[in-house]
Design an enzyme around this catalytic site. Structure first.
Site, short mmCIF file in Angstrom:
data_model
loop_
_atom_site.label_atom_id
_atom_site.label_comp_id
_atom_site.label_asym_id
_atom_site.label_seq_id
_atom_site.Cartn_x
_atom_site.Cartn_y
_atom_site.Cartn_z
N ASP A 442 -95.22 87.41 60.87
CA ASP A 442 -93.89 88.33 60.55
C ASP A 442 -93.90 88.36 58.87
O ASP A 442 -93.84 86.95 58.70
CB ASP A 442 -92.77 88.01 61.98
CG ASP A 442 -92.01 89.05 60.38
OD1 ASP A 442 -91.83 89.32 60.30
OD2 ASP A 442 -90.68 88.55 61.76
N HIS A 515 -99.82 93.68 60.87
CA HIS A 515 -99.23 91.93 61.23
C HIS A 515 -98.77 93.01 62.76
O HIS A 515 -98.35 93.93 62.50
CB HIS A 515 -97.88 91.87 60.34
CG HIS A 515 -96.70 92.59 60.17
ND1 HIS A 515 -95.86 92.79 60.73
CD2 HIS A 515 -96.55 93.44 59.26
CE1 HIS A 515 -94.93 92.99 60.48
NE2 HIS A 515 -95.28 93.91 59.98
N CYS A 516 -98.23 91.48 63.22
CA CYS A 516 -97.26 91.56 63.89
C CYS A 516 -96.36 90.40 64.61
O CYS A 516 -96.50 89.58 63.24
CB CYS A 516 -98.13 91.41 66.21
SG CYS A 516 -99.52 90.24 65.42
N GLN A 517 -95.92 89.74 65.26
CA GLN A 517 -94.89 87.95 65.17
C GLN A 517 -95.72 87.33 64.69
O GLN A 517 -94.91 86.46 63.90
CB GLN A 517 -94.42 88.35 66.74
CG GLN A 517 -93.54 87.20 66.52
CD GLN A 517 -92.84 86.69 68.26
OE1 GLN A 517 -92.83 87.38 68.98
NE2 GLN A 517 -91.32 86.60 67.99
N GLY A 519 -99.71 87.55 64.46
CA GLY A 519 -101.06 87.64 64.08
C GLY A 519 -102.25 87.90 64.61
O GLY A 519 -103.42 87.15 64.11
#
EC number: 3.1.3.48
Length: 597
Positions: A442, A515-517, A519
């Protein structure tokens, strides 16, 4: 001439014995119980062996005469003694014949108070045949215990007293073989062999009778010949063990609450009855009481099947054979009715802290402006905005997987929810291909500037939509893409659009941030899918390439850990790349191509 043998010891004298009729009467009266049978038999054997002639010298008659302890008072001369001896032999012969006939008639009927004559073992004059292992035969001795107690007397004329009698196939060998055969038949006893019938002409108790010890048996003698010429064979000697006897059935089972006396009253085997604890009545109740039992009591013990899982709503097929139906937030499945399921309504009744809301932000509330801009970029009408918001809300409400809890005490498992404490990229974004594509967690937590990248792809619903903070957005040159995926989302249908967008910017040499929360799961699956499409790799090869990296072009991202649901979605994506008619998920889950829930 052979000398007859006596069962009692005799005294040989050189002088002529004195004899009188008074002494003969006293001898027969005093010793009739012990030696009457032996003297008569020995006298008869003597005359049979010597023929019909009864003439003998005084020297031959003297040793064979019976000597007693009584002393005669009358003296005789030598000539008169010889005449008297002949008369004695004649009288003895007649007495012995009468005794034998009388004992043959009374041999099979023994009086209750009669005691058989028992002779000591030391008085035997005949040798026992070898090879019998101390087996007491009724033929080896005329006055043996077995012949006196259990069998009829054997005719002496049939017994061969020759020293070589063991070599001749006579009645002695025949009887011995027959007895050995009977011993072999009855040595092996088992549970199904019936015992031999007891002898009826023996008054001795048989309580200590042992089957396995032949030395302690008293085997009856077969009567081979008699005056009538008939042959009798004892049936017990040739009896075959009964090995086909059917075992008895086990005793009947006693009921749990029945009286103890009812166990032995019935001889028919019954199967165990139904447990009385479930029906709440005793085994002794009558049939009318059982029939009058209320069905409500039996219904209390009825097993209630579990409720159907959330992903098999209104489905007639087995829940185990159908995969969960996951929906993408980018579109709406027109085939599903927009309504709340009965399971969701029951959840609202049971749990007070459960709400059904769209997790588009950290406060678990719907951001109408962001949802409207994502679905309708070109429409700025309020009616269109409200319609788009309603569509997304109804889509999320129709999928029970999107149930979220507002309680702060609830912590989802790690395989379903990424933990915010994971810091997989402490040194910043990782280069995953030629310094153009980067993988990170994030950016709001890492405090990096997203405006340094030409394409930003956010695939975590937990992360904020930062499209308003991304400046100077130009289509195909500078874009911000937000796709709110969960860990159980059906990402395979969105991977084609995302990988095409990445390939377009990569070909033009533009920097890309995915990206995500954390990764390590959802954003890592996007990079793996891009490797599969770009380099034509399988799921395993692409995953290992991202995890291990390349020393020159790709940095190793060893912290990636997508869950199994996302792995299956990558396999589904690989099947679509290869134009397979049947997907891997359908083969694994054994589900039909289309499922109508």
């Amino acid at each position: 001439m052979t000398t007859p043998l006596s069962s009692y010891s005799t005294t040989v004298t050189n002088h002529h014995p004195t004899f009188s009729f008074e002494s003969l009467n006293s001898i027969s009266s005093n010793n009739s119980t012990r030696n009457n049978q032996s003297n008569s038999v020995n006298s008869l054997l003597y005359f049979n062996s010597s023929g019909s002639s009864m003439v003998s010298s005084s020297s031959d008659a003297a040793p064979t005469s019976i000597s007693t302890t009584t002393t005669s008072t009358t003296s005789m001369t030598g000539a008169s003694a010889n005449a008297d001896n002949q008369q004695v032999y004649t009288i003895t012969e007649e007495d012995s014949i009468n005794d034998i006939n009388r004992k043959e008639q009374n041999s099979f009927s023994i009086q209750p108070n009669q005691t058989p004559t028992m002779l000591p073992t030391s008085s035997y004059t005949l040798q026992r045949p070898p090879g019998l292992h101390e087996y007491t035969s009724s033929i080896s001795s005329i006055s043996s215990t077995s012949s006196n107690s259990t069998s009829a007397p054997v005719s002496p004329a049939l017994i061969n007293y020759s020293p070589k009698h063991s070599r001749k196939p006579n009645s002695l060998n025949l009887n011995r073989n027959m007895k050995n055969l009977s011993l072999n038949l009855h040595d092996s006893t088992n549970g199904y062999t019936s015992p031999l019938p007891k002898s009826t002409n023996s008054n001795q108790p048989r309580s200590n009778f042992i089957m396995d010890s032949p030395s302690k048996k008293s085997t009856p003698v077969n009567r081979i010949g008699n005056n009538n010429g008939n042959d009798y064979i004892n049936a017990t000697l040739l009896q075959t063990p009964s090995i086909t006897q059917t075992p008895t059935m086990p005793p009947p089972l006693s009921l749990a609450q029945g009286p103890p006396s009812s166990v032995g009253s019935e001889s028919v085997y019954k199967f165990p009855p139904i447990s009385n604890a479930c029906l709440n009545y005793s085994a002794g109740d009558s049939d009318s009481e059982v029939e009058s039992m209320s069905m409500k009591q039996a219904a209390k013990n009825t097993i209630i099947p579990p409720m159907a899982p959330p992903f098999a709503l209104q489905s007639k097929s087995s829940p185990l054979s159908t995969p969960p139906r996951l929906h993408s937030p980018l579109g709406v499945d027109r085939g599903l009715p927009i309504s709340m399921s009965p399971i969701q309504s029951s959840l609202n009744q049971k749990f007070n802290n459960i709400t059904l809301q769209t997790p588009l932000n950290s406060s678990f509330s719907i951001n109408n402006d962001e949802a409207t801009n994502f679905n309708n970029k070109n429409n700025k009408n309020n009616n269109n905005n409200s319609t788009a918001t309603t569509t997304i809300t109804n889509t999320i409400l129709s999928t029970p997987q999107n149930v979220r809890y507002n309680s702060k005490k609830f912590h989802p498992p790690e395989e379903l929810q990424e933990s915010t404490s994971i810091n997989a990229y402490p040194n910043g974004p990782k280069n995953v291909l030629n310094n153009l594509i980067y993988l990170y967690s994030d950016p709001a937590q890492g405090k990096i500037d997203i405006n340094k990248f030409d394409l930003v792809i956010n695939v975590a619903k937990e992360c904020d939509n930062m499209s308003l903070q991304y400046m100077n957005q130009v289509p195909n040159q500078r874009e911000y893409v937000y796709i709110p995926w969960s860990h159980n989302s059906n990402i395979s249908k969105d991977l084609f659009q995302i990988t095409n967008k990445i390939d377009q910017f990569f070909t033009n040499g533009r920097k890309i941030l995915i990206h995500c929360q954390c990764g390590v799961s959802r954003s890592a699956c996007v990079v793996v899918a891009f490797y599969m499409k770009k380099f034509q790799l399988g799921v395993n090869e692409a995953y290992e390439l991202l995890k291990n990296g390349d020393q020159k072009y790709i940095d190793a991202c060893d912290r990636i850990c997508p869950n199994m649901n996302l792995i299956f979605e990558l396999m589904e994506f690989g099947d679509k790349l290869n134009n397979n008619e049947i997907s891997t998920q359908q083969l694994l889950m054994n589900s039909p191509p289309t499922i109508n829930l």
